[in-house]
Write a protein that holds these residues in place. Structure first.
Motif, PDB file in Angstrom:
ATOM      1  N   THR A 154     -24.955 -46.951 -60.320  1.00 35.60           N
ATOM      2  CA  THR A 154     -23.855 -46.827 -59.789  1.00 35.60           C
ATOM      3  C   THR A 154     -22.233 -46.400 -60.031  1.00 35.60           C
ATOM      4  O   THR A 154     -21.765 -45.405 -60.003  1.00 35.60           O
ATOM      5  N   LEU A 155     -22.090 -46.202 -61.896  1.00 35.32           N
ATOM      6  CA  LEU A 155     -21.413 -46.365 -62.046  1.00 35.32           C
ATOM      7  C   LEU A 155     -21.697 -44.699 -62.285  1.00 35.32           C
ATOM      8  O   LEU A 155     -20.555 -43.849 -63.141  1.00 35.32           O
ATOM      9  N   ILE A 156     -22.423 -44.449 -63.203  1.00 39.21           N
ATOM     10  CA  ILE A 156     -22.894 -43.408 -63.697  1.00 39.21           C
ATOM     11  C   ILE A 156     -23.099 -41.709 -62.443  1.00 39.21           C
ATOM     12  O   ILE A 156     -22.475 -41.007 -62.792  1.00 39.21           O
ATOM     13  N   GLU A 157     -23.172 -42.744 -60.952  1.00 42.10           N
ATOM     14  CA  GLU A 157     -23.426 -41.518 -59.942  1.00 42.10           C
ATOM     15  C   GLU A 157     -21.668 -41.324 -59.764  1.00 42.10           C
ATOM     16  O   GLU A 157     -21.779 -40.514 -59.660  1.00 42.10           O
ATOM     17  N   GLY A 165     -16.325 -44.783 -72.710  1.00 42.81           N
ATOM     18  CA  GLY A 165     -14.543 -45.054 -73.176  1.00 42.81           C
ATOM     19  C   GLY A 165     -14.167 -45.826 -71.910  1.00 42.81           C
ATOM     20  O   GLY A 165     -12.464 -45.830 -71.241  1.00 42.81           O
ATOM     21  N   LEU A 166     -15.596 -45.256 -70.169  1.00 42.55           N
ATOM     22  CA  LEU A 166     -14.470 -46.551 -68.980  1.00 42.55           C
ATOM     23  C   LEU A 166     -14.095 -47.669 -69.512  1.00 42.55           C
ATOM     24  O   LEU A 166     -14.345 -48.517 -69.782  1.00 42.55           O
ATOM     25  N   VAL A 267      -9.836 -46.250 -59.966  1.00 42.39           N
ATOM     26  CA  VAL A 267     -10.586 -47.206 -59.356  1.00 42.39           C
ATOM     27  C   VAL A 267     -11.587 -48.002 -58.504  1.00 42.39           C
ATOM     28  O   VAL A 267     -11.196 -46.876 -57.439  1.00 42.39           O
ATOM     29  N   ILE A 268     -12.127 -47.755 -58.843  1.00 41.77           N
ATOM     30  CA  ILE A 268     -13.502 -48.473 -57.972  1.00 41.77           C
ATOM     31  C   ILE A 268     -13.943 -49.726 -58.630  1.00 41.77           C
ATOM     32  O   ILE A 268     -13.683 -50.227 -58.968  1.00 41.77           O
ATOM     33  N   PHE A 269     -14.236 -50.591 -56.859  1.00 38.38           N
ATOM     34  CA  PHE A 269     -14.552 -52.089 -56.891  1.00 38.38           C
ATOM     35  C   PHE A 269     -16.290 -51.994 -57.076  1.00 38.38           C
ATOM     36  O   PHE A 269     -16.530 -51.340 -55.904  1.00 38.38           O
ATOM     37  N   MET A 270     -16.790 -52.568 -57.614  1.00 35.17           N
ATOM     38  CA  MET A 270     -18.149 -53.687 -57.500  1.00 35.17           C
ATOM     39  C   MET A 270     -18.207 -54.680 -57.199  1.00 35.17           C
ATOM     40  O   MET A 270     -17.343 -55.732 -57.632  1.00 35.17           O
ATOM     41  N   SER A 291     -14.703 -49.579 -52.781  1.00 37.53           N
ATOM     42  CA  SER A 291     -15.759 -49.843 -52.491  1.00 37.53           C
ATOM     43  C   SER A 291     -17.392 -49.888 -52.705  1.00 37.53           C
ATOM     44  O   SER A 291     -17.200 -48.869 -51.552  1.00 37.53           O
ATOM     45  N   LEU A 292     -18.273 -50.257 -53.589  1.00 40.96           N
ATOM     46  CA  LEU A 292     -19.310 -49.129 -54.090  1.00 40.96           C
ATOM     47  C   LEU A 292     -20.571 -50.595 -54.140  1.00 40.96           C
ATOM     48  O   LEU A 292     -21.698 -50.090 -54.850  1.00 40.96           O
ATOM     49  N   LYS A 293     -20.203 -51.865 -53.080  1.00 39.01           N
ATOM     50  CA  LYS A 293     -21.076 -52.465 -52.372  1.00 39.01           C
ATOM     51  C   LYS A 293     -22.144 -52.311 -51.538  1.00 39.01           C
ATOM     52  O   LYS A 293     -23.372 -52.717 -52.354  1.00 39.01           O
TER      53      LYS A 293
END
Ligand code: CP
Length: 313
Positions: A154-157, A165-166, A267-270, A291-293
């Protein structure tokens, strides 16, 4: 219950016990296959033949929606035969031992057993009795490797293939979270920086040895973070009063809009789910655009398809 056993390289590649011992190249390969499955699925392909002639048994001794259903769908999309066994329906309820039940399944020439169990180390332990390959779908407080692969995908997408470094903050009940451990291992292997925050009573002793920074104050933890992950308060494992009250936890450690204002502008939230709304995260954040839930849940099926395919390469 904790079970410790030694594991060899052959076992690591032919099973999936955890992220800790999974080589980085294997992680990258699984993530690439998952992305490829997703591309093909989005383009309309629904039937694959990677598990043609293979039988997969799901043996879940703890409740699950996301992991279990996505494994079921993954097996079906890959053309495998699926068997579902749960504690209440098995002969364990008649007094048969766990080992004998697993050996019974193995005697039916099952190819893969996907297991979730409350005991840390159980998948590795039970693998000693079986000829089937084993996938850990969550073992006690130890690891939840497929969830970590989902989170990495999900982060790579979102951020591109190089997440080096993220800055990632994991907030909440670190002590009871197998997702936290697997996430820390995978993000470290992929070069991201991880910080953790939560009540000290919910922070495992020696967590610094995982290579993470620990902050009591979540406002400091999330400062300039690209990703904030909230963990579920595991009410079923909270027997000792680790914090005074839910409202107090929520006030000091709950992820809300105000907390996220200190994070990076991108920023994104998971959240691995299931979430306790308005406890570890507000509904406002959970339902927000950052939110990427739901994407995490969608990616779960592709990651599990990829993990299954990877066992038979
Ligand atoms: N994230 C996760 O493991 O969810 P389930 O318990 O619903 O499988």
């Amino acid at each position: 219950m904790l079970i410790f056993l030694n594991r060899g390289e052959f076992e690591i590649i032919n099973n999936l016990f955890g992220i800790k011992d999974l080589p980085r190249e294997e992680i990258v390969k699984i993530l690439n296959f998952a992305a490829e499955f997703k591309r093909e699925f989005v383009n309309g392909k629904r039937c694959f033949d990677n598990l043609c002639g293979k039988t997969v048994a799901l043996m879940f001794f703890e409740n699950s929606t996301r992991t279990r259903v996505s494994f079921e769908l993954a097996v079906k999309h890959l053309g495998g035969v699926l068997i579902n066994i749960s504690l209440g329906e098995s002969s364990i309820s008649k007094g048969e031992s766990l080992v004998d039940t697993f050996k019974t399944i193995d005697a039916m020439k099952i190819d893969v057993v996907v297991v979730r169990h409350e005991a840390s180390g159980f998948p590795l332990y039970i693998s000693k009795f079986l000829s089937a390959k084993i996938i850990n779908a969550g073992d006690g407080l130890n690891e939840h490797p497929t969830q970590a692969l989902v989170d990495a995908m999900t982060l790579i997408e979102r951020f591109g293939s190089n997440i080096k470094g993220l800055k990632i903050a994991i907030i909440g009940d670190i002590l009871h979270s197998r997702v936290a451990r697997s996430d820390i291992y995978i993000f470290d292997k992929l070069g991201a920086k991880v910080v953790v925050s939560g009540p000290l009573t919910l922070m495992p002793v020696g967590i610094e040895n995982f290579g993470v920074k620990v902050y009591g104050d979540p406002k400091i933890a999330v400062k300039e973070c690209d990703v904030v992950i909230a963990l579920r308060i595991q009410k079923e494992r909270q027997k000792k009063g680790f914090f005074p009250s839910e409202s107090e936890f929520s006030k000091f450690f709950g992820v809300n809009q105000e907390l996220l204002e200190g994070a990076s502008s991108r920023v994104i939230f998971m959240h691995p789910g299931p979430a306790n709304r308005n406890l570890e995260v507000t509904s406002e954040v959970l339902n927000s655009e950052i939110s990427l839930k739901d994407i995490q849940v969608t990616n779960g099926m592709f990651v599990r398809m990829s993990v299954l395919k990877n066992l038979f390469k």
